[in-house]
Design a protein around this motif. Structure first.
Motif, PDB file in Angstrom:
ATOM      1  N   LEU A 286      -4.590  27.083   0.095  1.00  0.00           N
ATOM      2  CA  LEU A 286      -3.832  26.228  -0.826  1.00  0.00           C
ATOM      3  C   LEU A 286      -3.457  24.902  -0.173  1.00  0.00           C
ATOM      4  N   SER A 287      -3.349  23.900  -1.039  1.00  0.00           N
ATOM      5  CA  SER A 287      -2.924  22.574  -0.594  1.00  0.00           C
ATOM      6  C   SER A 287      -1.482  22.643  -0.092  1.00  0.00           C
ATOM      7  N   PRO A 288      -1.147  21.891   0.954  1.00  0.00           N
ATOM      8  CA  PRO A 288       0.231  21.892   1.457  1.00  0.00           C
ATOM      9  C   PRO A 288       1.225  21.434   0.388  1.00  0.00           C
ATOM     10  N   ALA A 289       0.736  20.759  -0.659  1.00  0.00           N
ATOM     11  CA  ALA A 289       1.638  20.275  -1.703  1.00  0.00           C
ATOM     12  C   ALA A 289       1.912  21.346  -2.752  1.00  0.00           C
ATOM     13  N   ASN A 290       1.209  22.465  -2.684  1.00  0.00           N
ATOM     14  CA  ASN A 290       1.373  23.502  -3.707  1.00  0.00           C
ATOM     15  C   ASN A 290       2.748  24.175  -3.581  1.00  0.00           C
ATOM     16  N   ASN A 291       3.351  24.485  -4.722  1.00  0.00           N
ATOM     17  CA  ASN A 291       4.679  25.111  -4.714  1.00  0.00           C
ATOM     18  C   ASN A 291       4.663  26.498  -4.072  1.00  0.00           C
ATOM     19  N   TYR A 292       3.507  27.125  -3.981  1.00  0.00           N
ATOM     20  CA  TYR A 292       3.429  28.488  -3.452  1.00  0.00           C
ATOM     21  C   TYR A 292       2.613  28.559  -2.166  1.00  0.00           C
ATOM     22  N   VAL A 293       2.524  27.456  -1.443  1.00  0.00           N
ATOM     23  CA  VAL A 293       1.768  27.488  -0.194  1.00  0.00           C
ATOM     24  C   VAL A 293       2.508  28.392   0.797  1.00  0.00           C
ATOM     25  N   ASN A 294       1.759  29.194   1.546  1.00  0.00           N
ATOM     26  CA  ASN A 294       2.361  30.099   2.531  1.00  0.00           C
ATOM     27  C   ASN A 294       2.750  29.279   3.769  1.00  0.00           C
ATOM     28  N   LYS A 295       4.065  29.059   3.894  1.00  0.00           N
ATOM     29  CA  LYS A 295       4.532  28.150   4.947  1.00  0.00           C
ATOM     30  C   LYS A 295       4.392  28.760   6.339  1.00  0.00           C
ATOM     31  N   ALA A 296       4.200  30.081   6.386  1.00  0.00           N
ATOM     32  CA  ALA A 296       4.086  30.732   7.693  1.00  0.00           C
ATOM     33  C   ALA A 296       2.723  30.462   8.336  1.00  0.00           C
ATOM     34  N   LEU A 297       1.749  30.090   7.511  1.00  0.00           N
ATOM     35  CA  LEU A 297       0.411  29.850   8.059  1.00  0.00           C
ATOM     36  C   LEU A 297       0.348  28.485   8.725  1.00  0.00           C
ATOM     37  N   LYS A 298      -0.276  28.456   9.877  1.00  0.00           N
ATOM     38  CA  LYS A 298      -0.470  27.177  10.579  1.00  0.00           C
ATOM     39  C   LYS A 298      -1.968  26.884  10.585  1.00  0.00           C
ATOM     40  N   PRO A 299      -2.344  25.608  10.519  1.00  0.00           N
ATOM     41  CA  PRO A 299      -3.776  25.299  10.537  1.00  0.00           C
ATOM     42  C   PRO A 299      -4.433  25.903  11.783  1.00  0.00           C
ATOM     43  N   TYR A 300      -5.653  26.383  11.641  1.00  0.00           N
ATOM     44  CA  TYR A 300      -6.408  26.838  12.810  1.00  0.00           C
ATOM     45  C   TYR A 300      -6.395  25.713  13.835  1.00  0.00           C
ATOM     46  N   GLU A 301      -6.000  26.028  15.070  1.00  0.00           N
ATOM     47  CA  GLU A 301      -5.946  24.932  16.052  1.00  0.00           C
ATOM     48  C   GLU A 301      -7.359  24.610  16.533  1.00  0.00           C
TER      49      GLU A 301
ATOM     50  N   ILE B 200       0.876  -1.174   0.000  1.00  0.00           N
ATOM     51  CA  ILE B 200       0.000   0.000   0.000  1.00  0.00           C
ATOM     52  C   ILE B 200       0.905   1.213   0.000  1.00  0.00           C
ATOM     53  N   LYS B 201       0.709   2.121  -0.925  1.00  0.00           N
ATOM     54  CA  LYS B 201       1.539   3.321  -0.937  1.00  0.00           C
ATOM     55  C   LYS B 201       0.666   4.554  -1.018  1.00  0.00           C
ATOM     56  N   THR B 202       1.089   5.588  -0.349  1.00  0.00           N
ATOM     57  CA  THR B 202       0.303   6.817  -0.361  1.00  0.00           C
ATOM     58  C   THR B 202       1.177   7.984  -0.785  1.00  0.00           C
ATOM     59  N   THR B 203       0.518   9.017  -1.266  1.00  0.00           N
ATOM     60  CA  THR B 203       1.209  10.250  -1.604  1.00  0.00           C
ATOM     61  C   THR B 203       0.197  11.366  -1.412  1.00  0.00           C
ATOM     62  N   ALA B 204       0.689  12.581  -1.237  1.00  0.00           N
ATOM     63  CA  ALA B 204      -0.249  13.686  -1.041  1.00  0.00           C
ATOM     64  C   ALA B 204      -1.184  13.758  -2.238  1.00  0.00           C
ATOM     65  N   GLY B 205      -2.449  13.933  -2.004  1.00  0.00           N
ATOM     66  CA  GLY B 205      -3.414  14.009  -3.094  1.00  0.00           C
ATOM     67  C   GLY B 205      -3.441  15.400  -3.700  1.00  0.00           C
ATOM     68  N   THR B 206      -4.407  15.643  -4.560  1.00  0.00           N
ATOM     69  CA  THR B 206      -4.493  16.955  -5.206  1.00  0.00           C
ATOM     70  C   THR B 206      -5.865  17.572  -5.039  1.00  0.00           C
TER      71      THR B 206
ATOM     72  N   ASP C   8      -6.001  20.695  -7.407  1.00  0.00           N
ATOM     73  CA  ASP C   8      -4.876  21.619  -7.268  1.00  0.00           C
ATOM     74  C   ASP C   8      -3.629  20.872  -7.708  1.00  0.00           C
ATOM     75  N   SER C   9      -3.681  20.339  -8.929  1.00  0.00           N
ATOM     76  CA  SER C   9      -2.658  19.359  -9.248  1.00  0.00           C
ATOM     77  C   SER C   9      -1.545  19.885 -10.145  1.00  0.00           C
ATOM     78  N   ALA C  10      -1.577  21.157 -10.522  1.00  0.00           N
ATOM     79  CA  ALA C  10      -0.415  21.693 -11.225  1.00  0.00           C
ATOM     80  C   ALA C  10       0.581  22.193 -10.185  1.00  0.00           C
ATOM     81  N   PHE C  11       0.218  22.044  -8.917  1.00  0.00           N
ATOM     82  CA  PHE C  11       1.065  22.497  -7.811  1.00  0.00           C
ATOM     83  C   PHE C  11       1.351  23.977  -7.908  1.00  0.00           C
ATOM     84  N   ASP C  12       0.465  24.680  -8.577  1.00  0.00           N
ATOM     85  CA  ASP C  12       0.639  26.115  -8.761  1.00  0.00           C
ATOM     86  C   ASP C  12      -0.697  26.782  -8.448  1.00  0.00           C
TER      87      ASP C  12
END
Lengths: 336, 565
Positions: B359-374, B305-311, B461-465
């Motif tokens: 944006l999806s965490p897999a997107n090339n331009y995801v804002n890394k400073a944002l954290k999920p609402y706790e 069984i293998k997984t990868t981030a979806g789109t 969101d699969s062009a990662f853009d």
């Protein structure tokens, strides 16, 4: 039935087909959901005006009556349009898929008759016996059991656990059948390919049983009830008193007369088998018409749905015609 | 023992199937997202000695079970993922994508941006189509003109390629040498490379000779496999190894002809049948393993069984133009009220990632400073009470001006569990949320018209853009355009609109990152949606399948895959 009468009946089907065509046309169009929008999906860019362009390509920008006019005009010329999604003429797509569906329907019908006749007759002859109760309980189960559930149970048992039957598809890849007609049994017989024949039959068993079980249940109940009625009638008593053997009485005198309601129900079931096997085709990955129609409905692929429903309507009309013809053979007193 | 285990596994499978069977069978058109390649955590360059492992004498056949049928084998005539899955095993493009969203040259040898609007492409020489004819600039020009020109596809009736929108800035293409072409764009297009991945080159001379109809009957490309046969409706496509293959992208090993001799794609719409076929040994790889069967399959020996981030990230969008969701505090409160980790564990067997914004965490331009609402119900209740929602009558439900906080979450059958879980978490803090199931095409017009309250859905969101995604989902709606075509919250922020449009034509990646960071921050703060999760894509394969990784979109690159013993 005379040939002219038959022809008359076939011609009478034409207005029915027209009615079906118009009804389906309107229902499909009035169902919410835009085929172009669905086609463009969720994700990815759509260029400005691209959707408008496609809508005009499919004539969806025109008023409903104009669309209907175009559709009927083309249909009279034998052109049922082309699939929005698959970009193939609808007639081609249906003709390609039809043999798979028919082959499965025939298999299911044979299986259902093989099960239904002995059960129906035996239950009537030994009414209220243990056998009767068991088989009627079984047929009740057969009618109420959802076919996707039954199909999956068969898959798990015969495919996954016992490894004796394939779980999906129509034929093994390595059977190397050269396709002539699309009916794999026929094709493997005429090409003398025994491997393909065996493979095809194996693939037909599980979907055939799944589809046939519910039909068998319905048919067995009809045979039983009409046999019960006839076995109590005077001419059966007479036949017995003349000294005819019990099996002769049952099979020749009673069964033949019980066949009339049975044939009626079989005729209807043939329509159901051809039209209602979308679930079985989905469970067994059977590349038939039903599976295609389901996808087409969800995609709002109007021309394809219309074409397929026309085929279904035609099947029902023809099945009823054949039933009527059979009546005249079963009971010469019936004329049309 | 094994037998007993298998029986119990079967029953678990049945239980899962019972749930799955209530859902509509396989969404008909598995919806296109451009692009879509695996985001695997592994490095793209994987040295696998698998090519040598298979004994040369024994012909090998690999069978892949797809969840829906490709609609065509014409690379220019679809907007559907599984079509691309099959097509890209027979056709190569100018560029391809690795497993971590990087773009690599395939049929192109080099790219040269003359200016922001002009791109010169040098083609690889000596590449053969499956009919032995060499690929040249003519084929590339022909391929792209067939996509961008109106009514360029003549069969069954003249129509325009539905892929035109995926390369809409491309205005024209010209041949400047036997192996050189130049593309002219109408505007600067930073995603050009990511989007070119989705166009495959076809042979001009062959197509002109046989026509589109002939081409559909026997498609020919430059890919690692050549077409052998197809069943009606493409329910099965058989292809065999192309011995003269040029080898594929030189950056991505293994380079050379495909490993297996025959590759078959077979359609099995029912998830439980796919699983059964894998267990019965009838297929080697299956697509889209349903989450409820993952743990079950994991217990079966001999199944990988293998997984990868979806789109397809999932949100619950709220109608920002109507009470109660016209108050930003209410929308933020709902974000705090959801325990995403619980959803991930309970619904996805842990195989999903929480979202931190649009944006999806897999997107090339995801804002890394944002954290999920706790997950913080106290904060949620405080915000709600600030907005006037309190339990004033002590019935356990929040109310305001005598009205109970009550709303309906619209969703589709395949997201029912998710929607019900969200509703129950909201009820736990006193919001009377219920779920209504719709067919997407029925509810969509109502959502766009702002007639509904909330919609739980996903978006590719699969062009990662951000392009192809941000403008559709978070830009204000503009009739008949891409802008806001999937915006179900009615969200319309001038600054966000401006940033999204700016990002579309900004070439400099750092500049773009700044633009999208700001846009995401605003959307995150204004919370037009509950940002939920990104589910993983899960595939399964038999034990002897080597060098296989599932792709985010379920795409299978069979070129690399080998079969061991």
């Amino acid at each position: 039935m005379k040939a002219t009468k038959i022809l008359e009946r076939v011609l009478a089907a034409l207005p029915i087909m027209l009615g079906v065509a118009i009804t389906v046309f309107l229902f499909m169009r009035l169902t919410p959901g835009d085929p172009v929008d669905i086609m463009m999906g969720r994700g990815g860019a759509v260029s400005e005006g691209e959707i408008e362009k496609l809508r005009s390509e499919f004539n969806l920008d025109k008023p409903l009556y104009t669309q209907l006019g175009i559709y009927l005009k083309d249909a009279i010329h034998g052109n049922l349009g082309y699939s929005y999604i698959q970009k193939y003429p609808v007639t081609t797509l249906i003709i390609e898929r039809l043999p798979a569906t028919i082959e499965l329907a025939i298999a299911a019908l044979i299986i259902s008759l093989v099960i239904a006749f002995p059960i129906g007759i035996a239950s009537a002859v030994w009414q209220n016996s243990l056998l009767d109760r068991l088989s009627m309980a079984g047929s009740f189960l057969g009618i109420s059991m959802p076919s996707f559930w039954f199909g999956i149970i068969l898959i798990l048992l015969f495919g996954v656990q016992l490894h004796i039957l394939p779980v999906q598809g129509r034929i093994d890849f390595d059977a190397h059948l050269s396709i002539k007609t699309g009916f794999y049994i026929w094709d493997s017989i005429i090409t003398g390919n025994h491997v393909a024949l065996i493979s095809t039959i194996k693939h037909l068993i599980l979907p055939g049983i799944t589809l046939g079980a519910a039909e068998a249940a319905v048919i067995a109940r009809v045979i039983r009830s009409s046999m019960l009625e006839i076995l109590r009638s005077d001419y059966i008593v007479l036949a017995r008193s003349k000294g005819a053997s019990e099996w002769r009485v049952i099979l020749k005198h009673a069964l033949r007369n019980a066949l009339i309601p049975t044939v009626t129900i079989i005729g209807l079931q043939v329509g159901v088998l051809l039209g209602g096997n979308m679930i079985v085709e989905t469970v067994f990955s059977w590349p038939g018409l039903g599976r295609m129609v389901v996808s087409a409905i969800f995609a709002r692929d109007f021309p394809l749905v219309q074409g397929a429903v026309m085929v279904y309507a035609f099947t029902f009309v023809m099945a009823n015609l054949i039933v009527d013809i059979l009546y005249t053979y079963l009971n010469p007193k019936i004329t049309f | 023992m094994f037998g007993i285990k298998k029986v119990s596994i079967s029953f678990l499978i049945i239980a899962g199937i019972m749930l799955a069977a209530c859902a509509p069978a396989a969404t008909p058109a598995v919806v296109e997202s451009p692009g879509a390649e695996a985001v695997v955590t592994e490095a793209p360059v994987v040295e696998e000695p698998a090519t040598e492992a298979a004994p040369p004498s024994e012909p090998t056949t690999i069978i892949v079970a797809l969840s829906s049928a490709p609609t065509t084998l014409d690379p220019a005539d679809h907007r559907e993922r599984n079509s691309e899955t099959v097509i890209r095993n027979m056709f190569d493009g100018l560029v391809t994508r690795d497993n971590v969203s990087g773009v690599h040259n395939e049929l192109a040898e080099s790219f040269n941006w003359i200016d922001d609007l002009t791109l010169e492409i040098n083609l690889r020489q000596g590449v053969k189509f499956h009919n032995g004819v060499e690929m040249t600039a003519d084929d590339v020009v022909f391929t792209f003109e067939r996509i961008i020109n109106e009514n360029a596809i003549e069969y069954p009736e003249a129509h325009t390629s539905p892929r035109k929108g995926l390369i809409s800035p491309l205005e024209s293409i010209e041949k400047t040498g036997d192996y050189t072409v130049v593309m002219h764009f109408s505007s600067a297009w930073p995603v050009a490379m990511q989007m070119l991945v989705h166009q495959q080159i076809i042979p001009m001379a062959y197509l002109q000779e046989v026509g589109t109809k002939g081409f559909l009957e026997k498609p020919i490309g430059t890919g690692p496999f050549k077409f052998v046969s197809a069943q009606p409706g493409l329910m099965e496509v058989v292809m065999e190894k192309f011995a003269d293959y040029y080898g594929g992208a030189p950056d991505l090993t293994p380079v050379g002809p495909a490993c297996v001799d025959t590759a078959i794609f077979r359609v099995m719409p029912e998830a439980s049948t796919r699983v059964a076929a894998l267990l019965a040994g009838e297929v080697d790889i299956i697509q889209n393993v349903p989450a409820e069967l993952i743990t079950t399959l994991e217990q079966v020996p001999g199944i990988q069984i293998k997984t990868t981030a979806g789109t397809s990230p999932e949100w619950m969008e709220m109608n920002v133009n109507q009470p109660p969701f016209d108050d930003v505090r209410v929308r933020q409160a709902l974000n705090y009220a959801i325990d995403k980790q619980l959803l991930i564990d309970a619904i996805f067997n842990g195989k999903a990632t929480p979202l931190a914004g649009p944006l999806s965490p897999a997107n090339n331009y995801v804002n890394k400073a944002l954290k999920p609402y706790e997950y913080d119900t106290k904060k949620a209740l405080a915000l709600l009470s600030e907005a006037g929602w309190t339990d004033s009558n002590g019935d356990g439900m929040l109310d305001k001006n005598g009205q109970t906080f009550s709303f309906t979450i619209d969703t589709e059958e395949y997201l029912r569990t998710m929607a019900e879980a969200v509703a129950s978490q909201l009820r736990a803090i006193g919001i009377d949320a219920s779920v209504r199931i719709w067919e997407y095409s029925v509810v969509k017009p109502l959502l766009l018209a702002g007639e509904r309250q909330a919609f739980l859905g996903d978006w590719g969101d699969s062009a990662f853009d951000p392009v192809g995604h941000m403008e559709a989902k978070w830009h204000g709606r503009l009739e008949s355009t891409s802008y806001g075509r999937g915006n179900f919250s009615g969200y319309n922020n001038e600054r966000v609109n401006e940033l999204i449009r700016l990002g579309e034509t900004t070439i400099d990646p750092l500049e773009r990152a700044k633009i999208y960071d700001e846009a995401q921050q605003i959307i995150y703060d204004e919370a037009p949606a509950i940002f939920l999760v990104l589910p993983d894509t899960v595939g399964a394969a038999a034990a002897n399948v080597q060098n296989w990784e599932p792709a985010a979109d379920g795409r299978f690159n069979l070129h690399d895959v080998c079969l061991g013993n």
